[in-house]
Design a protein around this motif. Structure first.
Motif, PDB file in Angstrom:
ATOM      1  N   VAL A 149       4.203   5.662  -5.415  1.00 13.94           N
ATOM      2  CA  VAL A 149       4.195   5.784  -6.868  1.00 13.94           C
ATOM      3  C   VAL A 149       3.201   6.845  -7.321  1.00 13.94           C
ATOM      4  CG1 VAL A 149       3.616   4.597  -9.008  1.00 13.94           C
ATOM      5  CG2 VAL A 149       4.989   3.440  -7.281  1.00 13.94           C
ATOM      6  N   GLU A 150       2.030   6.786  -6.743  1.00 16.95           N
ATOM      7  CA  GLU A 150       1.004   7.766  -7.137  1.00 16.95           C
ATOM      8  C   GLU A 150       1.457   9.176  -6.820  1.00 16.95           C
ATOM      9  OE1 GLU A 150      -2.753   4.854  -6.246  1.00 16.95           O
ATOM     10  OE2 GLU A 150      -2.618   6.771  -5.171  1.00 16.95           O
ATOM     11  N   HIS A 151       1.978   9.312  -5.662  1.00 21.56           N
ATOM     12  CA  HIS A 151       2.395  10.644  -5.252  1.00 21.56           C
ATOM     13  C   HIS A 151       3.469  11.197  -6.174  1.00 21.56           C
ATOM     14  CE1 HIS A 151       2.682  13.922  -2.414  1.00 21.56           C
ATOM     15  NE2 HIS A 151       3.995  13.807  -2.398  1.00 21.56           N
ATOM     16  N   THR A 152       4.435  10.374  -6.439  1.00 14.65           N
ATOM     17  CA  THR A 152       5.508  10.822  -7.331  1.00 14.65           C
ATOM     18  C   THR A 152       4.955  11.167  -8.699  1.00 14.65           C
ATOM     19  OG1 THR A 152       6.944   9.256  -6.186  1.00 14.65           O
ATOM     20  CG2 THR A 152       7.789  10.231  -8.205  1.00 14.65           C
ATOM     21  N   ALA A 153       4.114  10.299  -9.207  1.00  8.33           N
ATOM     22  CA  ALA A 153       3.566  10.547 -10.539  1.00  8.33           C
ATOM     23  C   ALA A 153       2.796  11.857 -10.579  1.00  8.33           C
ATOM     24  CB  ALA A 153       2.663   9.386 -10.944  1.00  8.33           C
ATOM     25  N   SER A 154       2.019  12.094  -9.544  1.00  7.99           N
ATOM     26  CA  SER A 154       1.225  13.325  -9.553  1.00  7.99           C
ATOM     27  C   SER A 154       2.115  14.550  -9.495  1.00  7.99           C
ATOM     28  CB  SER A 154       0.225  13.336  -8.406  1.00  7.99           C
ATOM     29  OG  SER A 154       0.857  13.760  -7.204  1.00  7.99           O
ATOM     30  N   HIS A 207       3.181  15.073 -12.925  1.00  5.47           N
ATOM     31  CA  HIS A 207       2.095  15.509 -13.789  1.00  5.47           C
ATOM     32  C   HIS A 207       1.714  16.943 -13.541  1.00  5.47           C
ATOM     33  CE1 HIS A 207       0.726  11.181 -14.688  1.00  5.47           C
ATOM     34  NE2 HIS A 207       1.345  11.698 -15.730  1.00  5.47           N
ATOM     35  N   GLN A 257       0.836  -1.196   0.000  1.00  5.18           N
ATOM     36  CA  GLN A 257       0.000   0.000   0.000  1.00  5.18           C
ATOM     37  C   GLN A 257       0.875   1.251   0.000  1.00  5.18           C
ATOM     38  OE1 GLN A 257      -2.822  -0.334   3.134  1.00  5.18           O
ATOM     39  NE2 GLN A 257      -4.040   1.400   2.458  1.00  5.18           N
ATOM     40  N   ARG A 312       2.369   1.801  -3.310  1.00  4.95           N
ATOM     41  CA  ARG A 312       1.427   2.357  -4.296  1.00  4.95           C
ATOM     42  C   ARG A 312       1.271   3.840  -4.066  1.00  4.95           C
ATOM     43  NH1 ARG A 312      -1.121  -2.334  -3.769  1.00  4.95           N
ATOM     44  NH2 ARG A 312      -2.389  -1.579  -2.025  1.00  4.95           N
ATOM     45  N   GLN A 313       1.154   4.199  -2.831  1.00  2.00           N
ATOM     46  CA  GLN A 313       1.000   5.612  -2.514  1.00  2.00           C
ATOM     47  C   GLN A 313       2.205   6.393  -2.999  1.00  2.00           C
ATOM     48  OE1 GLN A 313       0.301   6.588   1.555  1.00  2.00           O
ATOM     49  NE2 GLN A 313      -1.751   5.706   1.602  1.00  2.00           N
TER      50      GLN A 313
END
Lengths: 678, 151
Positions: free
Chosen positions: B11-16, B19, B5, B8-9
């Motif tokens: 990865v999402e955070h970095t991606a955002s 972006h 978990q 995943r967080q």
């Protein structure tokens, strides 16, 4: 660049810090261990860059103050290979630091800044930075900085070579007979250097590469002050190394040291006076009448600046214009892609022009044009073009020749050199030029051998100019000494001389410049990746295969440290000679590395490498030819990589002794064309 | 929280962050520089950036508060902030510096002041996000997981 990458990646051996020695004959190790001095007041950037450089396997010393950096450099002469500095710093302007480094240590300096405005970048170029990086700096950009070190060394080497070799075989022609003072001296030194090369194994780096210590004179602040006082006493135009040396009365300082330093100083002054003229204006005035008397070589200083400025700015178009202009004089105007012939003419005109150091604008214009031309050439010209230019230069050189010698090419040529930037076609030129050149040289040599010296200088410059980026300037300024040397040497590289002549505003010698060009070309070749491969040279290189290797090293071993002491005998710019020594030691490994890398990559490989190699080889081979002067042995020695510093020095010394008489007659300091008996 | 978990967080955070333009390619370069010999390289550099930026922002505030604003000094500070933010990849901070410099040239105190506010804002935003990122990293490592490499 390819080399750089290869080298870095293929580094297998744990090179000792600050040492290039591969020991295993693995040229791949270069540039591992390149000693970088990093200066930036921004701690974030400092840390990031340091990490990046470490990742490139360089040895990094960082500091956040320019003052600290300077004192570090002064304390450890020869402790660093290259300096990277930010432009905007609170305690001292980055450009000032750049100048200091250039004057005192003669190291390649890379400027960087978040500011990418053209004026700032141009500033970097005119101050002699060998490159300018825009922040944020990527690691890829840092990986290839070793090229600047090699290039510098190569030019130094070339100078040395030229001085020593005068003209071998083909090139020879004029050296001895003419007032080419460099002839004997050059040969001597050349031979020495060659000998050194012979000893060295091409594939292997120098054993003492790690030391890379050159008997460089450190120009401390006090010493420089004394120098300036002496120069002012004599008058900047009349200041000749010999007299300066006498006035300074510093034990242990040789005329060569002074000569090379004077060259740099002149460049520095020129820079200070500002590159007022804009290169743009050069185009028109460029086509100066070739008949301009050589003696009246206008101070190229102005030109130099312009050239420098032009270098960076000279776009292809302007270059074309210049070329056209130049050509126009001789033949017809043509675009950049002038036909071979045109180029040649172009240069021929340039030579005379360059030589002149007219203070008058028009001449300057001419010169500038020339210079611009040169600048432009490298960037815009195809290697072939360059070659053509060289050739034409050579031919024109004949006519012109040496006249520029009368002027103070020392400085100018140096500056010009820078501009010459890399004509990839240099190697080619050399080939052509060599044959032509030599013939030309003798005739032209009547004048002081400066031309050859100049040539080298010019070449060096040219080589440096490669990208018209700061890189060139850096080398140019540093190469200034080299240029001087070249003057002394009747270097065979006609092409080189030619280019130089153009750049140097005619200082010496197109011949000299040709020689230099050659050198530079080779060195440039290294850098000039995109340039058309000098296949011609390559083939030639093959011929001189055995010798070729030697050359690269020699070229590489150009020691920017002009302060090297070449014994008095060699009038050839002492620094060149000395540098040679130093450079040799240092460069050899590099040269070898490069060559090995080149070899590995295959000559025909990657355009860059192949070209580079070719260039290098070409340069070498050319050199060999040139050097086949009276001292045939030189040739052999040329290519042996493993030459030790000691050997080189002794060889050079020997040469000097032998050359003594010869050089004396010319009274050519290399720096002061004035002295040359015309 | 379990490792997956957290990852995943992360990865999402970095991606955002990428972006939304808070970070750019330069930050990736930093991440690539990090290796075994320097496992905390990114954190160290970013911390250094925070320190330096705060110093600069304070200097800027002070300089613009003066009766007679020394625009050269202000410009120098902004230039440095621009350089360091671009070096670590703090894209929005860097961009906010562009206009700032223009106004400095025009010697427009009011506009400069506004720009300063903007820069401060962006700085705080990116600082916040990076700190979150680092926290996630630590948590992942503490939980025995490995940091997912961002492509």
């Amino acid at each position: 660049m390819n080399f750089g990458v290869q080298g870095a990646k293929s580094m297998s051996m744990p090179s000792s810090s600050a040492s290039w020695k591969s020991g295993d004959g693995v040229s791949d190790h270069f540039p591992v261990g390149l000693r970088v001095l990093l200066v930036d007041d921004d701690p974030t950037c400092l840390m990031i860059l340091e990490k990046m450089l470490r990742n490139c396997l360089y040895e990094v010393t960082k500091c956040n103050r320019a003052e600290i950096a300077l004192s570090l450099l002064r304390e450890n002469k020869n402790g660093f290979d290259i300096v990277i500095s930010d432009v905007h710093m609170p305690d001292m302007d980055g450009f000032k630091l750049l100048e200091h480094v250039g004057l005192e240590m003669d190291l390649p300096v890379i400027m960087m800044s978040a500011d990418d405005s053209k004026s700032v970048v141009m500033n970097g170029v005119t101050h002699g930075a060998c490159d300018y990086l825009i922040k944020p700096v990527r690691i890829e950009a840092l990986r290839n900085i070793w090229q600047h070190v090699v290039r510098k060394r190569k030019h130094e080497w070339k100078d040395l070579e030229q001085s020593g070799s005068i003209e071998d075989g083909d090139r020879q022609q004029k050296p001895s007979e003419d007032a080419d003072f460099s002839s004997s001296a050059n040969e001597g030194s050349w031979r020495n250097s060659k000998r050194r090369k012979d000893e060295e194994d091409q594939a292997e780096e120098r054993d003492d590469s790690s030391t890379l210590k050159k008997p460089r004179v450190v120009w401390s602040v006090e010493l420089h002050q004394q120098f300036v006082v002496a120069v002012n006493q004599l008058g900047i135009d009349k200041a000749v190394p010999k007299k300066i040396l006498e006035l300074m009365n510093v034990p242990g300082l040789t005329r060569e040291n002074v000569a090379s330093h004077l060259q740099k100083y002149r460049l520095y002054l020129r820079r200070l006076s500002g590159v007022s003229q804009h290169p743009g204006g050069l185009n028109n005035s460029f086509v100066g009448p070739p008949e301009t008397p050589f003696g009246s070589i206008s101070s190229l200083n102005g030109l130099d600046l312009q050239a420098l400025a032009a270098t960076g700015q000279l776009p292809a178009q302007s270059l074309a214009t210049l070329e056209a202009a130049a050509l126009g004089r001789s033949t017809t105007k043509s675009g950049i892609s002038m036909p071979f012939m045109d180029q040649r003419n172009l240069f021929s005109f340039e030579n005379p022009k360059l030589r002149f150091r007219d203070d008058q604008q028009p001449q300057l214009g001419n010169n500038n044009k020339q210079m611009n031309l040169l600048h432009g050439i490298p960037t815009n010209m195809e290697p072939k073009q360059l070659a053509n230019l060289h050739q034409s230069a050579q031919s024109s050189f004949r006519g012109m020749n040496m006249q520029p010698n009368s002027n103070h090419h020392g400085n100018q040529s140096s500056s010009l050199l820078v501009q010459m930037s890399q004509p990839p076609s240099r190697p080619q030129m050399f080939n052509d030029t060599n044959s032509n050149h030599f013939s030309m040289i003798p005739s032209s040599i009547a004048q002081p051998t400066l031309p050859s010296g100049m040539g080298s200088g010019v070449l060096a410059r040219n080589g440096i100019v490669e990208n018209a980026r700061g890189a060139i300037y850096n080398s140019a300024s540093q190469a200034s000494t080299m240029v001087d040397f070249s003057i002394n040497q009747n270097t065979d590289l006609p092409g080189n001389g030619f280019l130089l002549a153009n750049n140097a505003g005619g200082q010496m010698a197109t011949v000299a410049s040709k020689g230099l060009l050659q050198e530079e070309v080779t060195s440039e070749m290294k850098g000039s990746r995109g340039l058309a491969p000098s296949y011609d040279i390559f083939s030639e290189l093959h011929q001189h295969k055995s010798q070729d290797w030697g050359l690269p090293n020699v070229g590489l071993t150009f020691d920017a440290s002009q302060h090297s002491n070449m014994r008095g005998g060699l009038d050839v710019p002492p620094s060149v000679l000395v540098q040679q020594n130093n450079v040799q030691n240092r460069i050899t490994p590099f040269g070898k590395a490069i060559f090995s890398a080149a070899e590995e990559s295959g000559r025909g490989n990657g355009p860059n490498i192949g070209q580079q190699l070719d260039t290098l080889l070409a340069g070498n081979s050319l050199r060999v030819k040139a050097e086949s002067l009276p001292e045939a042995s030189c040739q052999n020695t040329l290519f042996h990589e493993q030459y030790n510093q000691e050997d080189l020095m002794s060889a050079l010394l020997k040469q000097q002794e032998g050359v003594g008489p010869v050089t004396n007659e010319f009274g050519f300091d290399g720096y002061a064309l004035d002295n040359l008996p015309v | 929280m379990e490792v997956g978990q957290l990852q995943r967080q992360f990865v999402e955070h970095t991606a955002s962050m990428f972006h939304e333009g808070f970070l750019d390619g330069q930050f990736s370069q930093l991440q690539q520089l990090q290796d075994e010999s320097n496992p905390d390289f990114v954190v160290e550099v970013v911390s250094l950036f925070f320190q330096d930026s705060e110093r600069l922002l304070n200097e800027l505030t002070r300089a613009l508060d003066q009766k007679c604003v020394d625009f050269k000094k202000v410009d120098a500070h902004v230039h440095q902030l621009k350089g360091s933010s671009s070096s670590i990849g703090a894209q929005r901070v860097k961009n906010s510096c562009f206009n700032f410099r223009n106004f400095c040239e025009e010697q427009n105190t009011e506009a400069c002041f506004r720009c300063l506010q903007l820069v401060k804002q962006e700085y705080l935003l990116v600082k916040n996000k990076l700190e979150t990122l680092f926290r996630l990293e630590q948590q992942i490592l503490a939980a025995g997981g490995s940091i997912p490499m961002m492509e």
